[in-house]
Design a protein around this motif. Structure first.
Motif, PDB file in Angstrom:
ATOM      1  N   THR A 120       0.802  -1.137  -0.148  1.00  0.00           N
ATOM      2  CA  THR A 120      -0.203  -0.091  -0.042  1.00  0.00           C
ATOM      3  C   THR A 120       0.995   1.163   0.085  1.00  0.00           C
ATOM      4  O   THR A 120       1.990   1.172   0.364  1.00  0.00           O
ATOM      5  CB  THR A 120      -1.058  -0.031   1.205  1.00  0.00           C
ATOM      6  N   LEU A 121       0.264   2.361  -0.351  1.00  0.00           N
ATOM      7  CA  LEU A 121       0.956   3.523  -0.061  1.00  0.00           C
ATOM      8  C   LEU A 121       1.501   3.869   1.196  1.00  0.00           C
ATOM      9  O   LEU A 121       2.557   4.475   1.408  1.00  0.00           O
ATOM     10  CB  LEU A 121       0.199   4.869  -0.700  1.00  0.00           C
ATOM     11  N   ASP A 124       4.575   2.215   1.848  1.00  0.00           N
ATOM     12  CA  ASP A 124       5.641   2.797   1.294  1.00  0.00           C
ATOM     13  C   ASP A 124       6.212   4.127   1.975  1.00  0.00           C
ATOM     14  O   ASP A 124       7.290   4.321   2.104  1.00  0.00           O
ATOM     15  CB  ASP A 124       5.417   3.328  -0.263  1.00  0.00           C
ATOM     16  N   LEU A 125       5.162   4.740   2.444  1.00  0.00           N
ATOM     17  CA  LEU A 125       5.392   6.005   3.147  1.00  0.00           C
ATOM     18  C   LEU A 125       6.206   5.735   4.582  1.00  0.00           C
ATOM     19  O   LEU A 125       6.848   6.493   5.034  1.00  0.00           O
ATOM     20  CB  LEU A 125       4.041   6.906   3.152  1.00  0.00           C
ATOM     21  N   LEU A 131       9.018   9.021  -0.548  1.00  0.00           N
ATOM     22  CA  LEU A 131       9.000   8.091  -1.666  1.00  0.00           C
ATOM     23  C   LEU A 131      10.447   8.158  -2.395  1.00  0.00           C
ATOM     24  O   LEU A 131      10.317   8.385  -3.743  1.00  0.00           O
ATOM     25  CB  LEU A 131       7.914   8.270  -2.730  1.00  0.00           C
ATOM     26  N   PRO A 135       8.129  11.420  -5.654  1.00  0.00           N
ATOM     27  CA  PRO A 135       6.501  11.110  -5.334  1.00  0.00           C
ATOM     28  C   PRO A 135       5.838  11.127  -6.709  1.00  0.00           C
ATOM     29  O   PRO A 135       4.528  11.121  -6.379  1.00  0.00           O
ATOM     30  CB  PRO A 135       6.156  12.061  -4.266  1.00  0.00           C
ATOM     31  N   ALA A 138       3.495   8.474  -8.019  1.00  0.00           N
ATOM     32  CA  ALA A 138       2.161   8.168  -7.119  1.00  0.00           C
ATOM     33  C   ALA A 138       1.295   9.200  -7.002  1.00  0.00           C
ATOM     34  O   ALA A 138      -0.073   8.872  -7.087  1.00  0.00           O
ATOM     35  CB  ALA A 138       2.907   7.991  -5.632  1.00  0.00           C
ATOM     36  N   ILE A 142      -2.586   8.565  -8.533  1.00  0.00           N
ATOM     37  CA  ILE A 142      -3.730   8.845  -7.620  1.00  0.00           C
ATOM     38  C   ILE A 142      -4.820   9.750  -8.238  1.00  0.00           C
ATOM     39  O   ILE A 142      -6.050   9.520  -8.515  1.00  0.00           O
ATOM     40  CB  ILE A 142      -3.293   9.594  -6.363  1.00  0.00           C
ATOM     41  N   PRO A 161      -3.658   6.730   2.343  1.00  0.00           N
ATOM     42  CA  PRO A 161      -2.729   5.975   1.816  1.00  0.00           C
ATOM     43  C   PRO A 161      -2.848   4.388   1.741  1.00  0.00           C
ATOM     44  O   PRO A 161      -2.576   3.740   1.131  1.00  0.00           O
ATOM     45  CB  PRO A 161      -1.277   6.450   2.543  1.00  0.00           C
ATOM     46  N   ILE A 164      -4.698   3.072  -1.264  1.00  0.00           N
ATOM     47  CA  ILE A 164      -4.020   3.335  -2.569  1.00  0.00           C
ATOM     48  C   ILE A 164      -2.827   2.217  -2.508  1.00  0.00           C
ATOM     49  O   ILE A 164      -2.016   2.035  -1.651  1.00  0.00           O
ATOM     50  CB  ILE A 164      -3.366   4.544  -2.455  1.00  0.00           C
ATOM     51  N   ARG A 166       0.002  -0.205  -4.503  1.00  0.00           N
ATOM     52  CA  ARG A 166       1.175  -0.555  -5.617  1.00  0.00           C
ATOM     53  C   ARG A 166       1.128  -1.765  -6.339  1.00  0.00           C
ATOM     54  O   ARG A 166       1.150  -2.619  -5.495  1.00  0.00           O
ATOM     55  CB  ARG A 166       2.579   0.008  -4.913  1.00  0.00           C
ATOM     56  N   TYR A 176       0.230   2.933  -9.233  1.00  0.00           N
ATOM     57  CA  TYR A 176      -0.573   3.033  -8.164  1.00  0.00           C
ATOM     58  C   TYR A 176      -2.132   3.094  -8.597  1.00  0.00           C
ATOM     59  O   TYR A 176      -2.183   3.499  -9.550  1.00  0.00           O
ATOM     60  CB  TYR A 176      -0.089   4.247  -7.157  1.00  0.00           C
TER      61      TYR A 176
END
Length: 473
Positions: A120-121, A124-125, A131, A135, A138, A142, A161, A164, A166, A176
């Motif tokens: 998921t975002l 990743d965050l 990122l 970024p 992404a 979105i 996030p 969302i 990946r 994404y």
């Protein structure tokens, strides 16, 4: 043998028999739980053909079970929400919306099958909130997904996030996509507007202030608010902030995030296209360099947001006439034109709109293959505005330019927009004008059409009939 409870209102099942039953219904074998939400459990599953997918099973959480017991919501309402999530997500064919392959909503329990994500975002965050300092993909993915939803009259209402994902394309590149439609709203109004006590307004950190009192007040601008908070997560970090308030970030990105998160929805960006253009400009790291005070004045005029008078437009177009192609000043002027500028010209000076269309299409065609992906999305928005506002000749030139832009950059977003505008609903006069321009100009676009078919898996038969005939029907 251990028993497994599948949710409120469902009997306990023998785990082995349950897996076997799912395998019979959909030919999937479950390989392990990936996560749990308020209304469902997500399993990793493998089809009998070897395809690995995510399978979401209806299984209310303990907190939701307590809400049912307290009479705040019923199991039937939750089933309808789950049904709506599966149905509407399955109907959206967009690369930046997680694809639903199939569903069995009549089974006990109901389930649906979708693309399997790598992460998921949010994950990743948590690893690197910047990122890796890049970024852009992404963020623009979105926005593309949101535009796909809003274009069909759908508002997500719980963009964050965690929702969302990946994914990995066949060529190995990342993508994404938006998922988790459990709280969506359809503008026509139906069961998808369901809420329950303690859950109205979506996730507090990302929810727009208008959702506090009435979740049904959500609009496209509510999702734009959530996007502004995601900007905060990326450019500031996972810091505490007061929910439902305007985001504060330094620099050009801060101006974009602040407008996304205005308390009054009318003061936010009106459309995803407006937001995308502003975000692209804010992400440019090098400040513009002007060749003269006159150039700087014209660009400040266009970016000021004020209504331009006749003499202001004269200054803009006289400068456009004088500037040589491929200068930074000319590029900045063309980039600074917004939809309100084009609408003003369409109403007050159609000849100037025609002139701008000529400048802009020439600019796009001359830069074939030279834009980055993010800027392609901004360019196709402006081409779309010109298509909507221009006369037949402008519409024809715009579509040919859009086709070249999408194919030369292999940008699916642009190619899909071309197919959308050049399909069976295209005005016959515009289609005939394209045929004439191609034949008179000796333009060879057959290879472009072939590339388009392979790139986004479409057929030229989906084009307007004159174009279909022209290009190999």
């Amino acid at each position: 043998m251990r028993e497994k409870t599948l949710g409120v209102g469902y009997p306990a099942y023998n785990a082995r028999l349950y897996h076997f039953a799912l395998d019979l219904m959909a030919n999937y074998t479950l390989e392990g739980t990936l996560g749990r939400g308020a209304f469902g459990r997500v399993e990793r599953a493998r089809s009998d053909t070897g395809l690995v997918v995510a399978l979401k099973v209806f299984e209310p959480s303990a907190a939701v079970t307590n809400a049912i017991a307290a009479g705040h919501v019923t199991i039937e309402e939750l089933r309808r929400r789950f049904f709506s999530e599966a149905t509407y997500q399955a109907r959206i064919d967009h690369p930046n919306v997680v694809k639903v392959f199939e569903s069995n909503l009549a089974s006990n329990p109901p389930f649906f099958v979708m693309e399997l994500a790598e992460a998921t975002l949010a994950q990743d965050l948590s690893f690197d909130h910047t990122l890796n300092g890049a970024p852009h993909q992404a963020l623009f993915d979105i926005l593309a997904g949101l535009e796909g939803l809003h274009g069909q009259g759908i508002y997500h209402r719980d963009l964050k996030p965690q929702n969302i994902l990946r994914l990995r394309n066949q060529d190995g590149s990342p993508r994404y996509a938006i998922s988790d439609f459990g709280l969506i709203k359809i503008t026509a109004g139906d069961a998808t507007t369901l809420t329950m006590t303690g859950a109205q307004g979506g996730t507090e950190r990302y929810a727009a202030p208008e959702l506090i009192s009435n979740f049904k007040r959500a609009t496209a601008r509510s999702d734009i608010y959530s996007f502004g908070v995601i900007l905060f997560d990326i450019f500031v970090g996972p810091l505490a902030r007061v929910p439902y308030t305007e985001v504060a970030i330094d620099g050009p990105i801060g101006l974009v995030a602040a407008k996304c998160t205005k308390s009054l929805p009318a003061r936010r960006y009106a459309t995803i296209a407006d937001l995308r253009a502003a975000l692209y400009e804010a992400l440019q790291k090098a400040p513009p360099k002007f060749g003269s005070p006159r150039e700087e004045h014209v660009i400040e005029l266009l970016r000021s947001g004020v209504v331009l008078a006749e003499q202001d437009w004269d200054r803009v177009f006289l400068l456009l006439e004088e500037l040589a192609p491929f200068t930074q000043a000319k590029d900045l002027i063309l980039r600074s034109f917004s939809r309100p500028h084009m609408e003003a010209l369409a109403g007050e000076a159609p000849d100037l709109l025609m002139a701008f269309a000529s400048y802009y299409v020439d600019y796009v065609d001359a830069c074939r293959g030279k834009f980055d992906f993010d800027y392609c999305d901004v360019v196709v928005d402006k081409l779309t505005w010109l298509f909507e506002l221009g006369e037949v000749a402008v519409k024809a030139r715009v579509l040919l330019s859009m086709l070249g832009l999408g194919v030369s950059h292999n940008r699916w977003f642009v190619e899909r927009r071309f197919m959308q505008l050049a399909g069976h609903s295209l005005d016959a006069a515009v289609a005939d004008r394209i045929v004439m321009d191609v034949e008179v100009g000796g333009i060879d676009v057959l290879s472009d059409i072939g590339h388009l078919e392979r790139s986004i898996n479409v057929s030229r038969t989906a084009l307007a009939l004159p174009l279909h005939k022209l290009w190999g029907g």
